[in-house]
Design a protein around this motif. Structure first.
Motif, short mmCIF file in Angstrom:
data_model
loop_
_atom_site.label_atom_id
_atom_site.label_comp_id
_atom_site.label_asym_id
_atom_site.label_seq_id
_atom_site.Cartn_x
_atom_site.Cartn_y
_atom_site.Cartn_z
N PRO A 122 0.79 -1.24 0.00
CA PRO A 122 0.00 0.00 0.00
C PRO A 122 0.82 1.29 0.00
O PRO A 122 0.34 2.32 -0.44
N ASN A 123 2.06 1.22 0.46
CA ASN A 123 2.86 2.45 0.55
C ASN A 123 4.11 2.41 -0.33
O ASN A 123 5.09 3.11 -0.04
N ALA A 124 4.09 1.64 -1.39
CA ALA A 124 5.27 1.53 -2.26
C ALA A 124 5.71 2.88 -2.79
O ALA A 124 6.89 3.10 -3.04
N ASP A 125 4.76 3.81 -2.94
CA ASP A 125 5.10 5.13 -3.48
C ASP A 125 5.88 5.99 -2.48
O ASP A 125 6.29 7.10 -2.82
N ARG A 126 6.14 5.48 -1.30
CA ARG A 126 6.95 6.22 -0.32
C ARG A 126 8.45 5.97 -0.53
O ARG A 126 9.27 6.43 0.26
N HIS A 127 8.80 5.27 -1.59
CA HIS A 127 10.22 5.02 -1.86
C HIS A 127 10.96 6.33 -2.11
O HIS A 127 10.35 7.36 -2.41
N LEU A 128 12.27 6.26 -1.98
CA LEU A 128 13.12 7.44 -2.19
C LEU A 128 14.01 7.29 -3.41
O LEU A 128 14.99 8.02 -3.55
N ALA A 129 13.70 6.36 -4.29
CA ALA A 129 14.54 6.13 -5.46
C ALA A 129 14.69 7.37 -6.34
O ALA A 129 15.68 7.50 -7.05
N PHE A 130 13.71 8.26 -6.29
CA PHE A 130 13.78 9.48 -7.09
C PHE A 130 14.17 10.70 -6.26
O PHE A 130 14.00 11.83 -6.68
N GLY A 131 14.69 10.47 -5.06
CA GLY A 131 15.06 11.60 -4.21
C GLY A 131 13.85 12.14 -3.47
O GLY A 131 12.82 11.48 -3.35
N HIS A 132 14.00 13.38 -2.99
CA HIS A 132 12.93 13.98 -2.19
C HIS A 132 13.11 15.50 -2.20
O HIS A 132 14.21 16.01 -2.36
N GLY A 133 12.02 16.20 -2.01
CA GLY A 133 12.08 17.66 -1.87
C GLY A 133 12.58 18.35 -3.12
O GLY A 133 12.24 17.95 -4.24
N ILE A 134 13.44 19.35 -2.93
CA ILE A 134 13.92 20.12 -4.08
C ILE A 134 14.80 19.29 -5.01
O ILE A 134 15.04 19.69 -6.15
N HIS A 135 15.26 18.15 -4.54
CA HIS A 135 16.10 17.29 -5.36
C HIS A 135 15.31 16.14 -5.99
O HIS A 135 15.90 15.19 -6.50
N TYR A 136 13.99 16.22 -5.96
CA TYR A 136 13.16 15.15 -6.54
C TYR A 136 13.38 15.10 -8.05
O TYR A 136 13.46 16.13 -8.73
N CYS A 137 13.48 13.91 -8.58
CA CYS A 137 13.78 13.68 -10.00
C CYS A 137 12.70 14.26 -10.90
O CYS A 137 11.51 13.98 -10.73
N MET A 138 13.13 15.04 -11.88
CA MET A 138 12.20 15.65 -12.83
C MET A 138 11.49 14.60 -13.68
O MET A 138 10.37 14.80 -14.12
N GLY A 139 12.15 13.50 -13.94
CA GLY A 139 11.59 12.49 -14.83
C GLY A 139 10.90 11.34 -14.12
O GLY A 139 10.60 10.32 -14.76
N ALA A 140 10.63 11.48 -12.84
CA ALA A 140 10.06 10.37 -12.06
C ALA A 140 8.77 9.84 -12.67
O ALA A 140 8.60 8.63 -12.84
N ARG A 141 7.86 10.71 -13.00
CA ARG A 141 6.56 10.27 -13.54
C ARG A 141 6.72 9.62 -14.91
O ARG A 141 6.03 8.65 -15.23
N ILE A 142 7.65 10.13 -15.70
CA ILE A 142 7.89 9.53 -17.02
C ILE A 142 8.45 8.11 -16.85
O ILE A 142 8.04 7.19 -17.54
N ALA A 143 9.38 7.94 -15.91
CA ALA A 143 9.96 6.61 -15.67
C ALA A 143 8.87 5.62 -15.23
O ALA A 143 8.82 4.50 -15.73
N GLU A 144 8.01 6.05 -14.32
CA GLU A 144 6.92 5.17 -13.87
C GLU A 144 5.97 4.86 -15.02
O GLU A 144 5.51 3.73 -15.16
N LEU A 145 5.67 5.86 -15.83
CA LEU A 145 4.78 5.67 -16.97
C LEU A 145 5.39 4.69 -17.98
O LEU A 145 4.70 3.81 -18.48
#
Length: 188
Positions: A122-145
């Protein structure tokens, strides 16, 4: 003059490093998540069976695969001020490594089965593979898509994709990836 050249050199290095991260993020992360996901489904065959029985699990599969695979093992940051964190002193300008790989297997967050793949976590989206905060990956949603679309296309076409041998891994402490993953594809 020397200070000006030094600042210019730092800016050039920053731009170079940012471009490198975009290239790695846009290519290696997605490619290694695909390979890692295939490996995960073969290692956790019960989850592969669940996916085959219920293809709608593809919608929740991407964050779990990315959590389990964690394409980048860590990221280095520089402390901007003195801070105490869990009893440890971190001084301004200290280099700190953020171990995404460890965080994404944290039993306090992901439960007793944190090392396993659970397509219904249920909480898999709490991963930090794409970083967090101001350093969050710009392409995260594209990678998941990309990962979701790939599996939406694979499932109706193939009965199963089976890993045939141990993967050969990328020789890197930074990128958690694969150079070779032999598989056998069974068409429907």
């Amino acid at each position: 003059r020397d200070l000006h050249l030094s600042l210019r050199r730092q800016r050039q290095m920053c731009i170079r490093d940012s471009i490198l991260l975009l290239i790695v993020g846009g290519n290696d992360t997605t490619r290694n998540s695909i390979s890692g996901g295939l490996l995960a489904l073969n290692q956790f065959g019960d989850q592969y069976e669940k996916l085959l029985q219920n293809p709608k699990l593809v919608e929740t599969m991407a964050p779990e695969i990315i959590r389990w695979q964690t394409p980048l093992a860590y990221m280095r940051r520089t402390a901007t001020k003195d801070v105490e964190f869990r009893g440890k002193q971190i001084k301004k300008d200290d280099q700190v490594l953020l171990w995404y790989l460890s965080a994404n297997r944290d039993e306090a967050v992901f439960g007793d089965n944190a090392d396993a793949v659970d397509l219904e976590r249920p909480n898999a989206d709490r991963h930090l593979a794409f970083g967090h905060g101001i350093h969050y990956c710009m392409g995260a949603r594209i990678a998941e898509l990309q990962l979701r679309i790939l599996w939406e296309e694979i499932l109706p076409r193939f009965e199963r994709i089976e890993v045939q041998a141990e993967p050969e891994r990328t020789l890197s402490a930074f990128v958690k990836g694969y150079t070779r993953l032999p598989v056998q594809v069974r068409r429907k």
